[in-house]
Design an enzyme around this catalytic site. Structure first.
Site, PDB file in Angstrom:
ATOM      1  N   ASP A  83       0.839  -1.205   0.000  1.00 31.08           N
ATOM      2  CA  ASP A  83       0.000   0.000   0.000  1.00 31.08           C
ATOM      3  C   ASP A  83       0.868   1.248   0.000  1.00 31.08           C
ATOM      4  OD1 ASP A  83      -2.254   1.585   0.114  1.00 31.08           O
ATOM      5  OD2 ASP A  83      -3.070   0.658   1.927  1.00 31.08           O
ATOM      6  N   GLY A  84       0.276   2.349  -0.383  1.00 28.12           N
ATOM      7  CA  GLY A  84       0.962   3.633  -0.334  1.00 28.12           C
ATOM      8  C   GLY A  84       0.839   4.272   1.039  1.00 28.12           C
ATOM      9  N   ASP A  86       0.753   8.457   3.155  1.00 31.37           N
ATOM     10  CA  ASP A  86       0.799   9.926   3.051  1.00 31.37           C
ATOM     11  C   ASP A  86       2.044  10.488   3.716  1.00 31.37           C
ATOM     12  OD1 ASP A  86      -1.755  10.412   1.664  1.00 31.37           O
ATOM     13  OD2 ASP A  86      -2.555   9.394   3.414  1.00 31.37           O
ATOM     14  N   GLY A  97      -4.629   7.396   4.752  1.00 33.79           N
ATOM     15  CA  GLY A  97      -6.048   7.724   4.701  1.00 33.79           C
ATOM     16  C   GLY A  97      -6.365   8.946   3.876  1.00 33.79           C
ATOM     17  N   GLY A  98      -5.340   9.480   3.197  1.00 31.67           N
ATOM     18  CA  GLY A  98      -5.602  10.619   2.300  1.00 31.67           C
ATOM     19  C   GLY A  98      -6.673  10.285   1.273  1.00 31.67           C
ATOM     20  N   GLY A  99      -6.728   9.008   0.883  1.00 34.96           N
ATOM     21  CA  GLY A  99      -7.748   8.571  -0.086  1.00 34.96           C
ATOM     22  C   GLY A  99      -9.008   8.054   0.594  1.00 34.96           C
ATOM     23  N   GLU A 105      -7.722  -0.476   4.767  1.00 40.95           N
ATOM     24  CA  GLU A 105      -6.263  -0.610   4.611  1.00 40.95           C
ATOM     25  C   GLU A 105      -5.627  -1.155   5.885  1.00 40.95           C
ATOM     26  OE1 GLU A 105      -5.390   2.926   1.370  1.00 40.95           O
ATOM     27  OE2 GLU A 105      -5.415   3.437   3.488  1.00 40.95           O
ATOM     28  N   LYS A 123       7.498  11.483   0.701  1.00 40.79           N
ATOM     29  CA  LYS A 123       6.617  11.072   1.805  1.00 40.79           C
ATOM     30  C   LYS A 123       7.408  10.787   3.090  1.00 40.79           C
ATOM     31  CE  LYS A 123       2.803  10.840  -0.787  1.00 40.79           C
ATOM     32  NZ  LYS A 123       2.075   9.653  -1.160  1.00 40.79           N
TER      33      LYS A 123
HETATM   34  C1  5RP Z   1      -5.567   5.963   0.838  1.00 37.73           C
HETATM   35  C2  5RP Z   1      -4.162   6.027   1.291  1.00 37.73           C
HETATM   36  C3  5RP Z   1      -3.112   6.192   0.253  1.00 37.73           C
HETATM   37  O1  5RP Z   1      -2.245   5.098   0.305  1.00 37.73           O
HETATM   38  C4  5RP Z   1      -2.377   7.468   0.512  1.00 37.73           C
HETATM   39  O2  5RP Z   1      -3.300   8.532   0.520  1.00 37.73           O
HETATM   40  C5  5RP Z   1      -1.299   7.721  -0.548  1.00 37.73           C
HETATM   41  O3  5RP Z   1      -1.897   7.982  -1.782  1.00 37.73           O
HETATM   42  P1  5RP Z   1      -1.040   8.207  -3.086  1.00 37.73           P
HETATM   43  O4  5RP Z   1      -0.294   6.947  -3.353  1.00 37.73           O
HETATM   44  O5  5RP Z   1      -2.070   8.522  -4.153  1.00 37.73           O
HETATM   45  O6  5RP Z   1      -0.109   9.378  -2.833  1.00 37.73           O
HETATM   46  O7  5RP Z   1      -3.830   5.936   2.455  1.00 37.73           O
HETATM   47  O8  5RP Z   1      -6.450   5.908   1.927  1.00 37.73           O
END
Ligand code: 5RP
Length: 231
Positions: A83-84, A86, A97-99, A105, A123
């Site tokens: 996973d990515g 923030d 949780g930005g998304g 997650e 990041k």
């Molecule tokens: C979604 C997340 C994402 O992993 C986080 O916001 C990073 O997003 P990106 O890869 O678009 O920069 O936590 O809830």
């Protein structure tokens, strides 16, 4: 720095940890999307990968490249979640949780045997907190919950906090689970694990975007390549 190139490099590097027949936790966001993209040739090559997606967007994307989708409760083993993030600190604690997918997650990251985080190098931070902390809350009594979060945070010494219900395209944002998100700008979080516990104890708080002690590996990408940090 070309952030998109860094995200893609990190996603492709994480795909090297994938083995035939694995059940994968599939993260959400633009970086996680690069990881799923990197699985496409393997899926086409008959690797029999299964995916537990952390959002409906990821579910659609993974399905479109031929990954078999399963629900978390259809398996007792998630071999690897990717996973990515923030933000990430040197101790591999995260703000996510930005998304808006933080609850699913966290469930998937916690269930996985290995959790790999992928990110462009921007990041990486010395201390978490410049990115507003997402807190997922139950819609019933949300204003009361937000008041209690504010009080709890002030008691914990966060005096200049900014706490807002997330709005997206003019509407109150709802997660895939139909919950609300409060974004909380704190400035600097010195003890993320203690803060996570404090917030998690407030009735109405479903989950926080603080991921502490869950990450096994972080892969950062930038224009020069990738760097890897391990727990
Ligand atoms: C979604 C997340 C994402 O992993 C986080 O916001 C990073 O997003 P990106 O890869 O678009 O920069 O936590 O809830």
């Amino acid at each position: 720095m070309d952030k998109e190139a860094g995200k893609k490099r990190a996603g492709q590097e994480a795909a090297k940890f994938v083995e035939r027949g694995m059940t994968l936790g599939l993260g959400t966001g633009s970086t996680a999307k690069h990881f799923v993209d990197a699985l496409a040739p393997k899926a086409a090559d008959g690797w029999q990968l299964k995916g537990v997606p952390t959002s409906e967007a990821t579910r659609r994307h993974a399905e479109s490249i031929g990954i078999e989708i399963i629900e978390p409760d259809e398996t007792t083993i998630i071999d690897l979640a990717v996973d990515g993030t923030d933000e990430a600190d040197p101790n591999l604690n995260l703000i996510k949780g930005g998304g808006g997918a933080l609850l699913r997650e966290k469930i998937v990251a916690n269930a996985a045997q290995k959790f790999i985080v992928i990110a462009d190098k921007s990041k990486r931070v010395a201390a978490l907190g410049a990115f507003p902390l997402p807190i997922e809350i139950e819609p019933f009594g949300w204003a009361t919950t937000i008041r209690n979060i504010r009080t709890g945070l002030k008691t914990a010494g966060f005096d200049n906090l900014k706490l807002e219900l997330r709005i997206h395209q003019g509407e109150v944002f709802k997660s895939d689970g139909n919950h609300l998100i409060a974004d909380c700008a704190l400035g600097r979080i010195d003890d993320p694990a203690t803060l996570d516990q404090l917030l998690g104890a407030i009735p109405g708080v479903i989950e926080t975007g603080l991921f502490c002690g869950l990450t096994d590996i972080i892969i950062y990408g930038d224009e020069d390549g990738v760097s890897i940090e391990k727990a």
